[in-house]
Write a protein that holds these residues in place. Structure first.
Motif, PDB file in Angstrom:
ATOM      1  N   ARG A 187     -21.308 -63.092  14.422  1.00  0.00           N
ATOM      2  CA  ARG A 187     -22.252 -63.112  15.545  1.00  0.00           C
ATOM      3  C   ARG A 187     -22.525 -61.700  16.041  1.00  0.00           C
ATOM      4  O   ARG A 187     -23.677 -61.322  16.291  1.00  0.00           O
ATOM      5  CB  ARG A 187     -21.693 -63.986  16.667  1.00  0.00           C
ATOM      6  CG  ARG A 187     -22.534 -63.996  17.939  1.00  0.00           C
ATOM      7  CD  ARG A 187     -21.927 -64.922  18.991  1.00  0.00           C
ATOM      8  NE  ARG A 187     -22.452 -64.593  20.305  1.00  0.00           N
ATOM      9  CZ  ARG A 187     -21.944 -63.635  21.102  1.00  0.00           C
ATOM     10  NH1 ARG A 187     -20.904 -62.927  20.680  1.00  0.00           N
ATOM     11  NH2 ARG A 187     -22.470 -63.392  22.270  1.00  0.00           N
ATOM     12  N   GLN A 188     -21.474 -60.887  16.201  1.00  0.00           N
ATOM     13  CA  GLN A 188     -21.664 -59.497  16.614  1.00  0.00           C
ATOM     14  C   GLN A 188     -22.591 -58.756  15.660  1.00  0.00           C
ATOM     15  O   GLN A 188     -23.481 -58.018  16.079  1.00  0.00           O
ATOM     16  CB  GLN A 188     -20.316 -58.763  16.646  1.00  0.00           C
ATOM     17  CG  GLN A 188     -19.579 -58.855  17.951  1.00  0.00           C
ATOM     18  CD  GLN A 188     -18.353 -57.958  17.951  1.00  0.00           C
ATOM     19  OE1 GLN A 188     -18.342 -56.901  17.333  1.00  0.00           O
ATOM     20  NE2 GLN A 188     -17.323 -58.393  18.651  1.00  0.00           N
ATOM     21  N   ASP A 189     -22.347 -58.939  14.358  1.00  0.00           N
ATOM     22  CA  ASP A 189     -23.168 -58.245  13.360  1.00  0.00           C
ATOM     23  C   ASP A 189     -24.634 -58.649  13.476  1.00  0.00           C
ATOM     24  O   ASP A 189     -25.534 -57.800  13.456  1.00  0.00           O
ATOM     25  CB  ASP A 189     -22.665 -58.558  11.954  1.00  0.00           C
ATOM     26  CG  ASP A 189     -21.307 -57.935  11.659  1.00  0.00           C
ATOM     27  OD1 ASP A 189     -20.858 -57.075  12.445  1.00  0.00           O
ATOM     28  OD2 ASP A 189     -20.693 -58.313  10.644  1.00  0.00           O
ATOM     29  N   LEU A 190     -24.884 -59.942  13.593  1.00  0.00           N
ATOM     30  CA  LEU A 190     -26.268 -60.429  13.677  1.00  0.00           C
ATOM     31  C   LEU A 190     -26.958 -59.901  14.926  1.00  0.00           C
ATOM     32  O   LEU A 190     -28.143 -59.537  14.885  1.00  0.00           O
ATOM     33  CB  LEU A 190     -26.284 -61.960  13.660  1.00  0.00           C
ATOM     34  CG  LEU A 190     -25.877 -62.623  12.335  1.00  0.00           C
ATOM     35  CD1 LEU A 190     -25.749 -64.131  12.522  1.00  0.00           C
ATOM     36  CD2 LEU A 190     -26.882 -62.307  11.235  1.00  0.00           C
ATOM     37  N   ILE A 191     -26.240 -59.846  16.035  1.00  0.00           N
ATOM     38  CA  ILE A 191     -26.824 -59.327  17.275  1.00  0.00           C
ATOM     39  C   ILE A 191     -27.126 -57.835  17.124  1.00  0.00           C
ATOM     40  O   ILE A 191     -28.205 -57.364  17.497  1.00  0.00           O
ATOM     41  CB  ILE A 191     -25.883 -59.579  18.469  1.00  0.00           C
ATOM     42  CG1 ILE A 191     -25.811 -61.084  18.777  1.00  0.00           C
ATOM     43  CG2 ILE A 191     -26.358 -58.815  19.709  1.00  0.00           C
ATOM     44  CD1 ILE A 191     -24.750 -61.453  19.810  1.00  0.00           C
ATOM     45  N   ARG A 192     -26.184 -57.082  16.557  1.00  0.00           N
ATOM     46  CA  ARG A 192     -26.375 -55.647  16.402  1.00  0.00           C
ATOM     47  C   ARG A 192     -27.561 -55.330  15.490  1.00  0.00           C
ATOM     48  O   ARG A 192     -28.294 -54.358  15.706  1.00  0.00           O
ATOM     49  CB  ARG A 192     -25.100 -55.022  15.833  1.00  0.00           C
ATOM     50  CG  ARG A 192     -25.098 -53.513  15.821  1.00  0.00           C
ATOM     51  CD  ARG A 192     -23.755 -52.944  15.435  1.00  0.00           C
ATOM     52  NE  ARG A 192     -23.342 -53.255  14.069  1.00  0.00           N
ATOM     53  CZ  ARG A 192     -22.415 -54.162  13.733  1.00  0.00           C
ATOM     54  NH1 ARG A 192     -21.797 -54.856  14.673  1.00  0.00           N
ATOM     55  NH2 ARG A 192     -22.105 -54.381  12.470  1.00  0.00           N
ATOM     56  N   PHE A 193     -27.756 -56.139  14.479  1.00  0.00           N
ATOM     57  CA  PHE A 193     -28.874 -55.947  13.552  1.00  0.00           C
ATOM     58  C   PHE A 193     -30.169 -56.582  14.050  1.00  0.00           C
ATOM     59  O   PHE A 193     -31.189 -56.514  13.374  1.00  0.00           O
ATOM     60  CB  PHE A 193     -28.519 -56.535  12.183  1.00  0.00           C
ATOM     61  CG  PHE A 193     -27.651 -55.650  11.329  1.00  0.00           C
ATOM     62  CD1 PHE A 193     -28.161 -55.042  10.192  1.00  0.00           C
ATOM     63  CD2 PHE A 193     -26.319 -55.424  11.640  1.00  0.00           C
ATOM     64  CE1 PHE A 193     -27.360 -54.227   9.395  1.00  0.00           C
ATOM     65  CE2 PHE A 193     -25.509 -54.621  10.862  1.00  0.00           C
ATOM     66  CZ  PHE A 193     -26.038 -54.011   9.730  1.00  0.00           C
ATOM     67  N   GLY A 194     -30.117 -57.222  15.233  1.00  0.00           N
ATOM     68  CA  GLY A 194     -31.310 -57.839  15.797  1.00  0.00           C
ATOM     69  C   GLY A 194     -31.743 -59.110  15.096  1.00  0.00           C
ATOM     70  O   GLY A 194     -32.926 -59.474  15.129  1.00  0.00           O
ATOM     71  N   LYS A 195     -30.789 -59.847  14.487  1.00  0.00           N
ATOM     72  CA  LYS A 195     -31.142 -61.012  13.673  1.00  0.00           C
ATOM     73  C   LYS A 195     -30.529 -62.326  14.161  1.00  0.00           C
ATOM     74  O   LYS A 195     -30.762 -63.369  13.560  1.00  0.00           O
ATOM     75  CB  LYS A 195     -30.688 -60.770  12.222  1.00  0.00           C
ATOM     76  CG  LYS A 195     -31.344 -59.575  11.540  1.00  0.00           C
ATOM     77  CD  LYS A 195     -32.842 -59.799  11.340  1.00  0.00           C
ATOM     78  CE  LYS A 195     -33.486 -58.655  10.570  1.00  0.00           C
ATOM     79  NZ  LYS A 195     -34.951 -58.863  10.407  1.00  0.00           N
ATOM     80  N   TYR A 196     -29.768 -62.282  15.222  1.00  0.00           N
ATOM     81  CA  TYR A 196     -29.021 -63.474  15.662  1.00  0.00           C
ATOM     82  C   TYR A 196     -29.956 -64.643  15.969  1.00  0.00           C
ATOM     83  O   TYR A 196     -29.794 -65.747  15.430  1.00  0.00           O
ATOM     84  CB  TYR A 196     -28.184 -63.107  16.887  1.00  0.00           C
ATOM     85  CG  TYR A 196     -27.271 -64.182  17.430  1.00  0.00           C
ATOM     86  CD1 TYR A 196     -26.303 -64.778  16.637  1.00  0.00           C
ATOM     87  CD2 TYR A 196     -27.343 -64.560  18.770  1.00  0.00           C
ATOM     88  CE1 TYR A 196     -25.443 -65.738  17.151  1.00  0.00           C
ATOM     89  CE2 TYR A 196     -26.484 -65.518  19.299  1.00  0.00           C
ATOM     90  CZ  TYR A 196     -25.537 -66.101  18.484  1.00  0.00           C
ATOM     91  OH  TYR A 196     -24.681 -67.051  19.003  1.00  0.00           O
ATOM     92  N   ILE A 197     -30.926 -64.424  16.818  1.00  0.00           N
ATOM     93  CA  ILE A 197     -31.844 -65.497  17.200  1.00  0.00           C
ATOM     94  C   ILE A 197     -32.819 -65.803  16.062  1.00  0.00           C
ATOM     95  O   ILE A 197     -33.131 -66.973  15.782  1.00  0.00           O
ATOM     96  CB  ILE A 197     -32.611 -65.127  18.486  1.00  0.00           C
ATOM     97  CG1 ILE A 197     -31.616 -64.845  19.630  1.00  0.00           C
ATOM     98  CG2 ILE A 197     -33.572 -66.248  18.873  1.00  0.00           C
ATOM     99  CD1 ILE A 197     -30.714 -66.003  19.981  1.00  0.00           C
TER     100      ILE A 197
END
Length: 501
Positions: A453-463
């Motif tokens: 989840r942290q990685d996806l948020i940092r890369f701007g891809k979570y949502i």
């Protein structure tokens, strides 16, 4: 007793001890007061050691009297920081709970996890006590203070990740305030978390693998927390020296990927939730399907321990692995039941139950030892050197573009598992092209370790990724979870809800 036991049944400090006489009046023969405790190095350790319970892997690992129930530690398999990171990502699916598909709102009650954030304040109390102790060896005292500060910062890091700044007391003079306090500003909270770690580094244990201090926080753990904190805040220039320093601490990649999760103190692991008879690691119970007896040709499970089989790797993510990838040796696309029935993914030629329809079984902690599994006696990897190499690749790409240096870090990971041939030929054509492959490679390498989840948020891809896999309820503000309603209500509005909820 080895220090690793501290994670198993760490208990809070006993505040008093009374003996009864045979007459009507009660006589106090001994008690713990600020005047007589702590006085020794052992006393100091007793203050600190209870804080390790926050990082256990047992869903029923902490009893919270103020909550009237169980509190969920950070690495609890059934819920908590680890679960919220994994189940809301693209690499892991909870077989039965569709709440994790972004079907939550401001009413979502994560109080059983949130409640342990109060131990940030508990660490402040312990630090205040340690600072006041006199007549002790300064080196021993400094080490314990550093240990307590690191544990406080680690808790702050986890809750900052889930909720943003949480209400806590960071100054000793404010400990007497028993009411709710407003949430600190992001700047105040982040800076204290970072300064705790920076101040602690010189006094922490060096690499603890194979030593009596295994299970305690160490320099590697604190350094990785600093690296990650700055990376998540997109301060890559500040993250770089911490990532670089990890190369000199004695850690290295294991030759065999599986070995990391079989041998607890391998040289790649920086810190793991230690195993032990009372460790209560529940990973196995949630990962193995209830009717499973064998995986592949090597693993046969004979114990009658309960299994719930709730963890799955979605087939969409599983299919991003190359068929030659050595990491697939701990992710199974089929299994057999006691009656010999072969269960496979839909279209795989065998039976398909409601679990394997949704995804593969991410065993990961695979060893042919049924007794260890049935006792929950396996470690959980939290920090390891492969993450550092992937982070160095990311930092280099962010600061200087897709250089040969960035590619070299990435290839150390793909070389080990035999998939360097999957790196796109044009990966160095742009920073974004490099990031696209790196993000997926981080998921394939670090699956089920709590960082997705942290990685996806940092890369701007979570949502974006959530919407792509059909989570129609996903909204941009859901990069943070809602503060539990109970906290908002009991504080009388002093603690404000996160935006959007």
């Amino acid at each position: 007793m080895k220090t690793k036991k501290i994670i198993s049944w760490a208990v809070a400090l006993c505040m008093g001890m009374m003996l009864h006489s045979c007459d009507l009046d009660q006589k106090v023969f001994s008690s713990l007061t600020n005047a007589n405790f702590p006085q020794t190095v052992e006393d100091i350790d007793a203050l600190v050691v209870g804080m390790y319970a926050n990082f256990k892997a047992n869903s029923g690992g902490m009893w919270d009297d103020s909550n009237g129930g169980w509190a969920m530690p950070i690495y609890a398999a059934g819920d908590g920081w680890w679960a919220y990171s994994e189940f809301t990502s693209d690499e892991c699916r909870h077989q039965g709970n569709r709440l994790y598909d972004f079907n939550w709102a401001g009413a979502w009650d994560t109080f059983m996890t949130y409640t342990i954030s109060r131990n940030i304040t508990r660490c402040t109390f312990i630090l205040d006590q340690l600072e006041k102790v006199g007549g002790l060896p300064e080196a021993a005292k400094a080490t314990k203070i550093a240990e307590a500060k690191t544990l406080r910062a680690w808790l702050m890091f986890c809750f900052y990740d889930l909720y943003g700044p949480v209400s806590c007391v960071l100054e000793p003079e404010e400990l007497s305030n028993i009411g709710y306090t407003p949430r600190p500003t992001k700047e105040t909270y982040f800076n204290r978390m970072v300064s705790d770690l920076q101040e602690s580094l010189p006094y922490l244990y060096d690499k603890t693998n194979g030593t009596g201090n295994w299970g305690r926080v160490n320099k590697g753990l604190a350094t990785m927390l600093l690296m990650k904190a700055y990376m998540n805040d997109h301060q890559y220039d500040k993250a770089l020296p911490y990532a670089e320093s990890m190369k000199t601490m004695g850690y290295k990649l294991s030759d065999d990927y599986k070995d990391i999760f079989i041998n607890e103190m391998n040289d790649e692991t920086v810190w793991a939730v230690p195993s032990g008879e009372l460790a209560g690691n529940e990973y196995f119970f949630y990962a193995f399907p209830p009717n499973c007896i064998t995986f592949g040709k090597d693993f046969e499970y004979k114990s009658g321990a309960n299994r719930w089989g709730g963890y799955l790797m979605p087939w969409e993510f599983y299919d991003t692995y190359d068929k030659a990838d050595a990491r697939l040796e701990v992710i199974f696309d089929s299994y057999k039941s006691a009656d010999g029935t072969l269960y496979t993914r839909p279209g795989g030629g065998g039976a398909s139950d409601d679990r394997i329809q949704q995804g593969a079984v991410p065993v990961k902690y695979l060893c042919n030892d049924s007794e260890k599994y049935s006792n929950g006696n396996t470690h959980i990897v939290a920090f390891r050197y492969a993450d550092v190499l992937l982070s160095l690749a990311e930092i280099e790409n962010e600061l200087n573009g897709p250089t040969d240096k960035a590619l070299g870090y990435l290839k150390q990971i793909t070389d080990r598992v035999g998939v360097t041939h999957t790196i796109p030929a044009d990966i160095q054509s742009s920073k974004e092209k490099f990031k696209e492959f790196l993000l997926m490679e981080r998921g394939r390498e670090l699956f089920m370790e709590g960082w997705r989840r942290q990685d996806l948020i940092r890369f701007g891809k979570y949502i974006e990724f959530a919407k792509n896999r059909g989570c129609t309820a996903a909204k941009d503000y859901m990069v943070l979870f809602p503060i539990p309603p109970k906290v908002i209500t009991e504080s009388g509005g002093v603690i404000e809800q996160n935006p959007g909820y």
